[in-house]
Design an enzyme around this catalytic site. Structure first.
Site, PDB file in Angstrom:
ATOM      1  N   ASN A   1      63.188 -30.062  98.956  1.00 25.46           N
ATOM      2  CA  ASN A   1      63.372 -31.491  99.269  1.00 25.46           C
ATOM      3  C   ASN A   1      64.718 -31.912  98.716  1.00 25.46           C
ATOM      4  O   ASN A   1      65.099 -31.456  97.634  1.00 25.46           O
ATOM      5  CB  ASN A   1      62.328 -32.353  98.547  1.00 25.46           C
ATOM      6  CG  ASN A   1      60.994 -32.306  99.219  1.00 25.46           C
ATOM      7  OD1 ASN A   1      60.841 -31.683 100.253  1.00 25.46           O
ATOM      8  ND2 ASN A   1      60.029 -32.978  98.625  1.00 25.46           N
ATOM      9  N   GLY A   2      65.405 -32.819  99.389  1.00 22.91           N
ATOM     10  CA  GLY A   2      66.682 -33.306  98.873  1.00 22.91           C
ATOM     11  C   GLY A   2      67.828 -32.816  99.738  1.00 22.91           C
ATOM     12  O   GLY A   2      67.611 -32.330 100.858  1.00 22.91           O
TER      13      GLY A   2
ATOM     14  N   TRP B   1      61.651 -33.602 106.891  1.00 17.78           N
ATOM     15  CA  TRP B   1      62.219 -34.776 107.556  1.00 17.78           C
ATOM     16  C   TRP B   1      63.702 -34.434 107.720  1.00 17.78           C
ATOM     17  O   TRP B   1      64.434 -34.335 106.737  1.00 17.78           O
ATOM     18  CB  TRP B   1      62.020 -36.016 106.688  1.00 17.78           C
ATOM     19  CG  TRP B   1      62.453 -37.296 107.315  1.00 17.78           C
ATOM     20  CD1 TRP B   1      61.728 -38.085 108.158  1.00 17.78           C
ATOM     21  CD2 TRP B   1      63.707 -37.974 107.118  1.00 17.78           C
ATOM     22  NE1 TRP B   1      62.450 -39.194 108.507  1.00 17.78           N
ATOM     23  CE2 TRP B   1      63.664 -39.153 107.890  1.00 17.78           C
ATOM     24  CE3 TRP B   1      64.857 -37.694 106.382  1.00 17.78           C
ATOM     25  CZ2 TRP B   1      64.727 -40.058 107.938  1.00 17.78           C
ATOM     26  CZ3 TRP B   1      65.917 -38.587 106.426  1.00 17.78           C
ATOM     27  CH2 TRP B   1      65.843 -39.761 107.205  1.00 17.78           C
TER      28      TRP B   1
ATOM     29  N   GLU C   1      61.843 -59.682 107.625  1.00 21.32           N
ATOM     30  CA  GLU C   1      60.759 -58.717 107.417  1.00 21.32           C
ATOM     31  C   GLU C   1      59.884 -58.593 108.672  1.00 21.32           C
ATOM     32  O   GLU C   1      59.462 -57.497 109.037  1.00 21.32           O
ATOM     33  CB  GLU C   1      59.937 -59.128 106.183  1.00 21.32           C
ATOM     34  CG  GLU C   1      58.713 -58.298 105.880  1.00 21.32           C
ATOM     35  CD  GLU C   1      58.986 -56.803 105.659  1.00 21.32           C
ATOM     36  OE1 GLU C   1      60.146 -56.399 105.538  1.00 21.32           O
ATOM     37  OE2 GLU C   1      58.004 -56.030 105.646  1.00 21.32           O
TER      38      GLU C   1
ATOM     39  N   ARG D   1      53.929 -39.644 104.666  1.00 22.83           N
ATOM     40  CA  ARG D   1      55.283 -39.915 104.176  1.00 22.83           C
ATOM     41  C   ARG D   1      56.346 -39.728 105.258  1.00 22.83           C
ATOM     42  O   ARG D   1      57.490 -40.077 105.054  1.00 22.83           O
ATOM     43  CB  ARG D   1      55.590 -39.003 102.985  1.00 22.83           C
ATOM     44  CG  ARG D   1      54.611 -39.223 101.840  1.00 22.83           C
ATOM     45  CD  ARG D   1      54.837 -38.217 100.750  1.00 22.83           C
ATOM     46  NE  ARG D   1      56.143 -38.404 100.158  1.00 22.83           N
ATOM     47  CZ  ARG D   1      56.374 -39.138  99.082  1.00 22.83           C
ATOM     48  NH1 ARG D   1      55.394 -39.747  98.488  1.00 22.83           N
ATOM     49  NH2 ARG D   1      57.594 -39.263  98.599  1.00 22.83           N
TER      50      ARG D   1
ATOM     51  N   CYS E   1      60.479 -35.450 102.713  1.00 22.14           N
ATOM     52  CA  CYS E   1      59.869 -34.135 102.892  1.00 22.14           C
ATOM     53  C   CYS E   1      58.747 -33.932 101.881  1.00 22.14           C
ATOM     54  O   CYS E   1      58.768 -34.494 100.799  1.00 22.14           O
ATOM     55  CB  CYS E   1      60.896 -33.035 102.659  1.00 22.14           C
ATOM     56  SG  CYS E   1      62.388 -33.273 103.590  1.00 22.14           S
TER      57      CYS E   1
ATOM     58  N   LYS F   1      58.147 -42.369 104.299  1.00 23.60           N
ATOM     59  CA  LYS F   1      57.585 -43.363 103.381  1.00 23.60           C
ATOM     60  C   LYS F   1      58.490 -43.595 102.176  1.00 23.60           C
ATOM     61  O   LYS F   1      58.646 -44.721 101.733  1.00 23.60           O
ATOM     62  CB  LYS F   1      56.196 -42.913 102.923  1.00 23.60           C
ATOM     63  CG  LYS F   1      55.452 -43.926 102.059  1.00 23.60           C
ATOM     64  CD  LYS F   1      55.098 -45.170 102.837  1.00 23.60           C
ATOM     65  CE  LYS F   1      54.542 -46.273 101.965  1.00 23.60           C
ATOM     66  NZ  LYS F   1      54.593 -47.580 102.656  1.00 23.60           N
TER      67      LYS F   1
ATOM     68  N   HIS G   1      75.418 -70.009 116.662  1.00 25.59           N
ATOM     69  CA  HIS G   1      76.737 -69.426 116.393  1.00 25.59           C
ATOM     70  C   HIS G   1      76.913 -68.052 117.043  1.00 25.59           C
ATOM     71  O   HIS G   1      77.765 -67.272 116.627  1.00 25.59           O
ATOM     72  CB  HIS G   1      76.972 -69.329 114.875  1.00 25.59           C
ATOM     73  CG  HIS G   1      77.017 -70.670 114.210  1.00 25.59           C
ATOM     74  ND1 HIS G   1      78.041 -71.563 114.410  1.00 25.59           N
ATOM     75  CD2 HIS G   1      76.124 -71.280 113.398  1.00 25.59           C
ATOM     76  CE1 HIS G   1      77.796 -72.671 113.718  1.00 25.59           C
ATOM     77  NE2 HIS G   1      76.634 -72.522 113.093  1.00 25.59           N
TER      78      HIS G   1
ATOM     79  N   LYS H   1      59.337 -55.100 110.658  1.00 30.95           N
ATOM     80  CA  LYS H   1      58.006 -54.527 110.938  1.00 30.95           C
ATOM     81  C   LYS H   1      57.885 -54.191 112.414  1.00 30.95           C
ATOM     82  O   LYS H   1      57.427 -53.116 112.776  1.00 30.95           O
ATOM     83  CB  LYS H   1      56.877 -55.501 110.575  1.00 30.95           C
ATOM     84  CG  LYS H   1      56.467 -55.641 109.145  1.00 30.95           C
ATOM     85  CD  LYS H   1      55.822 -54.459 108.484  1.00 30.95           C
ATOM     86  CE  LYS H   1      56.821 -53.471 107.983  1.00 30.95           C
ATOM     87  NZ  LYS H   1      57.391 -53.637 106.694  1.00 30.95           N
TER      88      LYS H   1
ATOM     89  N   GLU I   1      60.100 -51.175 113.368  1.00 33.02           N
ATOM     90  CA  GLU I   1      59.644 -49.904 112.794  1.00 33.02           C
ATOM     91  C   GLU I   1      58.504 -49.276 113.584  1.00 33.02           C
ATOM     92  O   GLU I   1      58.489 -48.075 113.795  1.00 33.02           O
ATOM     93  CB  GLU I   1      59.123 -50.131 111.371  1.00 33.02           C
ATOM     94  CG  GLU I   1      60.176 -50.280 110.335  1.00 33.02           C
ATOM     95  CD  GLU I   1      59.560 -50.283 108.943  1.00 33.02           C
ATOM     96  OE1 GLU I   1      58.760 -51.187 108.642  1.00 33.02           O
ATOM     97  OE2 GLU I   1      59.884 -49.387 108.158  1.00 33.02           O
TER      98      GLU I   1
HETATM   99  C1  AGP Z   1      59.157 -50.565 105.004  1.00 37.19           C
HETATM  100  O1  AGP Z   1      58.268 -50.839 106.030  1.00 37.19           O
HETATM  101  C2  AGP Z   1      60.003 -49.412 105.212  1.00 37.19           C
HETATM  102  N1  AGP Z   1      59.308 -48.246 105.567  1.00 37.19           N
HETATM  103  C3  AGP Z   1      61.234 -49.243 104.364  1.00 37.19           C
HETATM  104  O2  AGP Z   1      62.137 -50.238 104.748  1.00 37.19           O
HETATM  105  C4  AGP Z   1      61.072 -49.294 102.830  1.00 37.19           C
HETATM  106  O3  AGP Z   1      60.736 -50.592 102.442  1.00 37.19           O
HETATM  107  C5  AGP Z   1      62.377 -48.855 102.170  1.00 37.19           C
HETATM  108  O4  AGP Z   1      62.659 -47.535 102.520  1.00 37.19           O
HETATM  109  C6  AGP Z   1      62.349 -49.010 100.680  1.00 37.19           C
HETATM  110  O5  AGP Z   1      61.363 -48.228 100.093  1.00 37.19           O
HETATM  111  P1  AGP Z   1      60.935 -48.451  98.595  1.00 37.19           P
HETATM  112  O6  AGP Z   1      60.328 -49.794  98.490  1.00 37.19           O
HETATM  113  O7  AGP Z   1      59.947 -47.349  98.313  1.00 37.19           O
HETATM  114  O8  AGP Z   1      62.162 -48.347  97.749  1.00 37.19           O
END
Ligand code: AGP
Length: 614
Positions: free
Chosen positions: A103-104, A77, A487, A27, A2, A609, A510, A491, A494
């Site tokens: 936030n939180g 969020w 990774e 974010r 947020c 973010k 397996h 990507k 996401e």
């Molecule tokens: C990456 O593409 C993501 N948006 C997410 O997995 C991110 O890497 C994860 O939330 C960790 O964030 P950080 O590196 O800021 O701790």
């Protein structure tokens, strides 16, 4: 996660707050709201969805309602309750006099709610935040002092919060409070700003005060007063903010993600510039405080991180174990916490985080700190909560990353980890000089190899188009590139919402092999090296089940070319450094698939973010 923006001064608050919120859009959020406060008057506007929906509502308002010089705004969020207008912040007490953005997560909101209901509070939303609004309003009724009301209310709250609180009867002040959620106060001449992150206010001021956990601030147009947990007035340093607004421009690229992918050769140069000058010089890591004596006692290393940073940590395991012979465990921060992890003063705990604000990793680091382990933080944000917990700090210098999908920060994490591994090897003397020299040479030539891949992306674009209608994707690799498969799959998931999974190639037989048929694309990473022939055999197994095979490789001979439906050839590179080159192909593939599908590349649905809740 947020976003919070507050303004109090002499200009139109609505413009500053909306602009600030737009700079926090990257974010991730799913609704937005704003409160504009003047003497005994408050106008609150909320909208679900994008900030433009809120702007649209405000544009239809009468000028006298929106011309105040104080207000607070929020991008939400959703955690508690759907992303609807009613759940959007700001929230208020019954009569609408007390207004809050948050936030939180207030963890004990369900415990507090019945008592407040008995006192007559009526709840309109499903949020945890509304409990805080009513709680502070009650304290205000008793004390008639907004600062004291917030100070007293936060003592009853459990969980994480960054608040901005206003009251209609006193529009000359905003009360801000923080615990385990980022909050800064930007200072100006006759005006002050509050924000959950720097981009929201960098256009207006380069100076800010970082609010620490359990502090409460009273912010007026011409003063900022900070109080500690016991209510004493204290003075926090006014610091220079670290980055330029230009970082928030796309510089001609269609999306921030594409711009950030293309920045990677320079990112590598930036990381290396002050750490590895040439292959003959020892690695320099200014803020890593691990002497030879300290390191001689370290008998295990634990890496904790989330998401993409976790994948960087997995590459780190291969490199650090190879060069130092110290056993390395890598674990998702959320799994590391709430159990008795075996760590002590002879354990080096490495936390990796782009944002430095990820709640799971912060909790894990605090847990490791209690075990007296040495905490080394690898982050992009020197002002972050994690950086402040570090015994040793390794800043990755990737520059601000706007796209929610991490790309250049992953690259900078990888290069920083290589530098750290060499540093550890040089300090412990566990690896021969020639091997380390060779590795440094490879890293120094990496930017030009990345440029070769980035300068000709036609083939990758065509492959992306061809496979963009796939419903599923499998990524396979072995050894040090297994994390690249994870990774690459992350990507793609996401930003395109295609179901993608990364497997160690040897695991295919397996179980996952059951899913293979002519509709399933399998992307295999094959680098010349010890596991090359093994991955090739796994590709044969996939092809025998009619899977559509895409190879990413730096080495392929004539007799195997026909095994693949599509191939991406990358420059010659050692197995150890190859994850840093392979990943660029996978980032581009994910980007172009998402683009073909018309998805919101930079702000994928449901994602944030920095994830500041556990
Ligand atoms: C990456 O593409 C993501 N948006 C997410 O997995 C991110 O890497 C994860 O939330 C960790 O964030 P950080 O590196 O800021 O701790």
């Amino acid at each position: 996660m947020c976003g919070i923006v507050g303004y109090i001064g002499k200009k139109r608050a609505v413009d500053i707050i909306l602009k600030g919120l737009s700079h926090l859009e990257y974010r991730g959020y799913d609704s937005a709201g704003i409160a504009l406060v003047s003497k005994n008057d408050a106008h609150i506007y909320k909208a679900s969805g994008k900030l433009n929906n809120l702007k649209e509502i405000i544009s239809r308002e009468k000028e006298e309602n929106i011309s105040t010089t104080a207000g607070i705004g929020h991008t939400r969020w959703a955690t508690h309750g759907l992303p609807t207008e009613v759940n959007a912040h700001p929230h208020t007490c019954n009569c609408g006099s007390l207004i809050i953005v948050h936030n939180g997560i207030i963890e004990n909101y369900k415990d507090l709610k019945p008592e407040l209901e008995q006192k007559g509070c009526r709840f309109k939303s499903q949020t945890d935040t509304e409990v805080a609004a009513h709680l502070i309003a009650h304290e205000f009724d008793n004390k008639k002092d907004l600062l004291k009301a917030v100070q007293s209310a936060v003592k009853k709250l459990k969980g994480a919060y960054a608040f901005c609180v206003m009251h209609k009867s006193m529009p000359d002040k905003i009360i801000a409070a923080r615990k385990n959620a980022p909050l800064i106060i930007g200072t100006g001449e006759g005006e002050n700003f509050i924000a959950s992150d720097i981009p929201a206010i960098i256009e207006y001021t380069k100076k800010a005060i970082y609010v620490s956990d359990n502090q409460v601030a009273e912010v007026k147009a011409d003063s900022v007063k900070i109080y500690n947990e016991t209510g004493d007035l204290i003075s926090n340093k006014v610091e220079n903010l670290p980055f330029e607004p230009v970082a928030l421009s796309k510089m001609g690229y269609k999306h921030f993600m594409l711009k950030e992918i293309h920045e990677q050769p320079d990112v590598v140069r930036n990381v290396l510039v002050d750490k590895i000058q040439n292959e003959d010089k020892a690695v320099l890591l200014d803020d890593v405080k691990l002497s030879g004596e300290k390191l001689s006692k370290i008998n295990r290393i634990q890496i904790i991180a989330c998401g993409t940073s976790l994948h960087a940590g997995l590459v780190g395991k291969y490199v650090i174990e190879e060069l130092t012979k110290i056993p390395v465990d890598v674990e998702a921060s959320s799994e590391y916490i709430y159990r008795n992890t075996i760590a002590d003063e002879n354990t080096l705990v490495i936390g990796i985080s782009q944002s430095g604000e990820t709640a799971d990793t912060i909790t894990a680091i605090k847990q490791a700190k209690e075990n007296k382990s040495h905490i080394l933080i690898i982050t992009n944000r020197k002002d972050s909560a994690m950086a402040r917990l570090a015994d040793s700090l390794l800043l990755i210098n990737a520059g601000i990353e706007v796209s929610v999908a991490a790309t250049k920060s992953y690259m900078a994490q990888l290069i920083s980890i290589y530098a750290l591994a060499i540093y550890l090897a040089e300090t412990t003397g566990k690896t021969g000089n020639s091997k380390l020299k060779e590795l440094k040479k490879e890293l120094l030539t990496l930017p030009s190899k990345l440029e070769i891949v980035l300068n000709d992306t036609k083939n990758i674009k065509e492959i992306a188009k061809k496979y963009s209608s796939s419903k599923d994707f499998i990524f396979i690799a072995r050894g040090i590139n297994y994390p690249s498969a994870l990774e690459g799959a992350l990507k793609l998931k996401e930003i395109s919402y295609i179901n993608a999974t990364g497997y160690p190639a040897g695991e295919l037989k397996h179980g996952p092999i059951a899913m293979l048929d002519e509709t399933m694309p399998v992307l295999a990473i094959l680098n010349k090296g010890i596991v090359f022939d093994k991955v090739l055999s796994n590709c044969e197994e996939a092809k025998a089940r009619q899977a559509r095979l895409i190879g990413v490789t730096n080495f392929i001979d004539e007799k195997h070319i026909n095994l693949f439906d599509d191939l991406v050839i990358i420059p010659e590179i050692s197995d150890m450094v190859s994850p840093a080159l392979n990943i660029v192909v996978l980032q581009l593939l994910a980007y172009h698939i998402s683009e073909y599908l018309g998805k919101d590349v930079d702000q994928p649905r449901n994602l944030a973010k920095s994830v500041t809740v556990e």
